[in-house]
Write an enzyme that holds these catalytic residues in place. Structure first.
Site, short mmCIF file in Angstrom:
data_model
loop_
_atom_site.label_atom_id
_atom_site.label_comp_id
_atom_site.label_asym_id
_atom_site.label_seq_id
_atom_site.Cartn_x
_atom_site.Cartn_y
_atom_site.Cartn_z
N SER A 1 5.21 1.81 7.85
CA SER A 1 4.00 1.00 7.88
C SER A 1 5.94 0.48 6.55
O SER A 1 6.12 1.66 5.82
CB SER A 1 3.40 1.28 6.50
OG SER A 1 2.22 1.28 7.03
N HIS B 1 0.68 -1.37 -0.36
CA HIS B 1 -0.35 0.55 0.34
C HIS B 1 0.86 1.12 -0.29
O HIS B 1 0.16 2.20 -0.20
CB HIS B 1 -0.61 -0.02 1.26
CG HIS B 1 -0.09 0.48 2.19
ND1 HIS B 1 -0.53 -0.86 3.47
CD2 HIS B 1 0.03 1.13 2.88
CE1 HIS B 1 0.43 0.10 4.25
NE2 HIS B 1 0.25 1.02 4.29
N ASP C 1 0.54 -7.63 1.33
CA ASP C 1 0.48 -6.05 1.51
C ASP C 1 2.25 -6.59 1.17
O ASP C 1 2.61 -5.32 1.89
CB ASP C 1 0.28 -5.82 3.13
CG ASP C 1 0.34 -4.35 2.68
OD1 ASP C 1 0.30 -3.90 2.12
OD2 ASP C 1 -0.20 -3.63 3.53
#
Length: 577
Positions: free
Chosen positions: A264, A155, A186
């Site tokens: 992230s 993402h 992911d």
């Protein structure tokens, strides 16, 4: 019912008023649209579906830069400036604090391999699929591994236009190339062609799956500053998690270290300084604090080995069935299970699954690859731990074979099945491709996906979208690999379509009496139509009738009026005649 929200950490900058689109203007921004996460837990429900189940509301958090502030420290860390422990630490377990401090110290030499990821995104415009939205920029974290490669979250580089990387302590941003994006797990893999980027940096090494209460240190570039940040905690849970990015269920670690926007893609280290995971999402709830989630090494290594083996990401396979727990003794007796037999009952088999001709509804799956399955759908994991048997399936690769033992009409049978990727009727992701569309007579036809529903109805689309579309999202199965759910997205008003202006997001069932298989088949049938009238059968018993010659003639004028370059997307243009 408690509303649980998971947020994810990437750090986009303002996509709003700046005419440059990609300008890196620092602003604060909150949550954007949500994915539907349907989690089949081990103990909450009796009925289970792979990739489906009870809806849980989640949200993605897009991180925008905020004015710089001092780096955050974990509240259980010693204050290195003053050599004193905080009051919170003094009231806690000093040995636990020492373990966290040791983990952070051992992770320190590896911090040079942690990089900051800058990405310019250009998201598709599902309402106007012939164009894209305005670009915006974001920042997140990543880390260097062997083979001159960098890992980050999928993402973090979704719908990327440009990706740049910056090393710790450097003032240079290096252009990066995206090698592979694993939407289900992911994870994304990048590389940099400039040899200067790789100088003086040692790649990270991966460690084993940590145990409960093992110390972990999360390193990255979260919100609140521009320099590297370190937070520490322990592994508090290991189980099958719902990955927010595409609602996939894979193995995950829950930790009590803070994972904030921008973390992230950053690594999580163990007390030996080895990477044991990738930070990727956190729990947002008023009754929860410092609950973060990490992609563990088994999932990471599956992604890497998949890429090395196939030259591209092929995904995590599934067994292709919906199953039901067999905890009720009367239910077990009714299917002929012996006292010492355990397993789960097959409710439905997906028609697109390779094993659809082998496994049957009401079969009881007793074991997978020689591992016995319990009545609640779990298998032994580690000492004192059990985990959903989907974990065994996720260890395989697309195209692999597996041995399944089933009970059918009181007889035990064993089959060799082939595992394949999950085919959803309404896909959870479009994998970076632009949306497909077809226009005739002002009617805009497109295929439904979860991003499309989110674009049309917002983050609460699981409540606001039409009931029939939601029913197909949750329960319908694709009958073939190329089947799509086609809808009239909107009607571009013109004289030819008077009276149909209010049609929106209504499924197309048939054209001139022939069922619609996908958007390509609809476009082919319309383009080849020689009949006087075109008749579209829609959901809710509605029909649309247009005179073929007039509708096709009016299409070019409608395209010109709305500045639309083509009556169909490029992927359809290649196959239509």
């Amino acid at each position: 019912m408690v509303d649980l929200k998971r947020k994810r950490g990437r750090k986009p900058k303002n996509a709003g008023s700046d005419s440059g689109g990609g300008a890196e203007t620092a602003v604060d921004e909150g949550a954007v649209s949500a994915n539907p996460v349907e989690t089949a837990t081990n103990g909450d429900t009796q009925t289970h579906r792979r990739g489906r189940g009870r809806l849980r509301k989640v949200e993605e958090v897009v991180d925008r830069d905020i004015a710089a502030s001092p780096e955050r420290r974990g509240h259980r860390f010693p204050d290195h400036n003053h050599g004193e422990l905080t009051a919170t630490v003094l009231s806690g377990d000093l040995r636990h604090v020492a373990e966290l401090a040791t983990a952070a110290a051992k992770a320190a030499p590896s911090m040079d391999a942690v990089v900051k990821v800058f990405c310019v995104h250009t998201d598709p415009n599902f309402s106007l699929p012939w164009q894209r939205k305005r670009q915006y920029s974001s920042s997140s974290s990543g880390f260097i591994i062997s083979g001159k490669r960098v890992l980050t979250n999928a993402h973090s580089v979704e719908h990327h236009t440009q990706v740049k990387l910056k090393k710790r302590g450097s003032d240079t941003k290096y252009l990066a190339t995206v090698l592979s994006i694993g939407t289900e797990c992911d994870i994304a893999m990048l590389t940099v062609n400039d040899d200067e980027f790789w100088e003086g940096v040692s790649p990270l090494e991966f460690g084993d799956l940590p145990a409960l209460q093992d110390a972990v240190t999360v390193v990255g570039y979260p919100i609140g500053g521009d320099t590297i940040s370190v937070t520490s905690g322990v592994v508090s849970r290991i189980e099958i998690l719902s990955y927010v990015h595409v609602s996939t269920e894979l193995l995950g670690l829950q930790i009590d270290a803070a994972i904030n926007s921008g973390n992230s893609g950053g690594p999580a280290f163990n007390d030996k300084g080895k990477c044991v995971g990738i930070a990727f999402q956190s729990l947002k709830h008023e009754d929860a604090e410092n609950i973060g989630y990490v992609i563990p090494t088994p999932v990471i290594m599956h992604f890497i080995q998949d890429y090395e083996k196939n030259g591209a990401y092929t995904g995590f396979p599934v067994i292709g069935v919906e199953w039901q727990k067999m905890e009720n003794p009367d239910l077990r007796k009714s299917v002929g299970m012996a006292h010492n037999q355990k397993g789960v009952r097959i409710r439905r088999v997906e028609p697109t699954a390779p094993e659809s001709n082998v496994l049957k509804p009401s079969d009881v799956i007793l074991s997978f690859d020689g591992v016995d399955i319990a009545n609640d759908g779990t298998v032994p994991f580690r000492h004192g731990e059990r985990i959903g048997f989907s974990y065994l399936v996720s260890q395989k690769y697309t195209g692999d074979d597996a041995r399944v033992k089933v009970l059918r009409k009181s007889k035990t049978l064993e089959f060799k099945i082939k595992l394949n990727a999950h085919k959803r009727l309404i896909p959870a992701h479009i994998k970076g491709k632009p949306p497909s569309y077809y226009i005739v007579g002002g009617f805009v036809f497109t295929a439904v996906s979860v991003p499309y529903l989110r674009s049309e109805y917002g983050k609460d689309y699981e409540f606001d979208a039409p009931v029939k579309l939601l029913d197909k999202l949750l329960h319908a199965m694709a009958q073939s690999i190329d089947e799509q759910l086609v809808v009239v997205s909107q009607v571009l008003v013109a004289d030819i379509n008077i009276g149909y202006e209010e049609l929106v997001n209504t499924q197309v069932l048939a054209f001139n009496g022939k069922p619609i298989k996908n958007l390509k088949s609809l476009a082919n049938m319309v383009e080849a139509c020689k009949e006087e009238y075109m008749k579209f059968d829609l959901d809710y018993d509605q029909i649309v009738v247009l005179q073929t010659k007039n509708a096709k003639a009016a299409t070019s004028d409608i395209l010109a009026m709305h500045c639309i370059p083509s009556a169909m997307s490029d992927d359809l243009n290649e196959s239509c005649f």
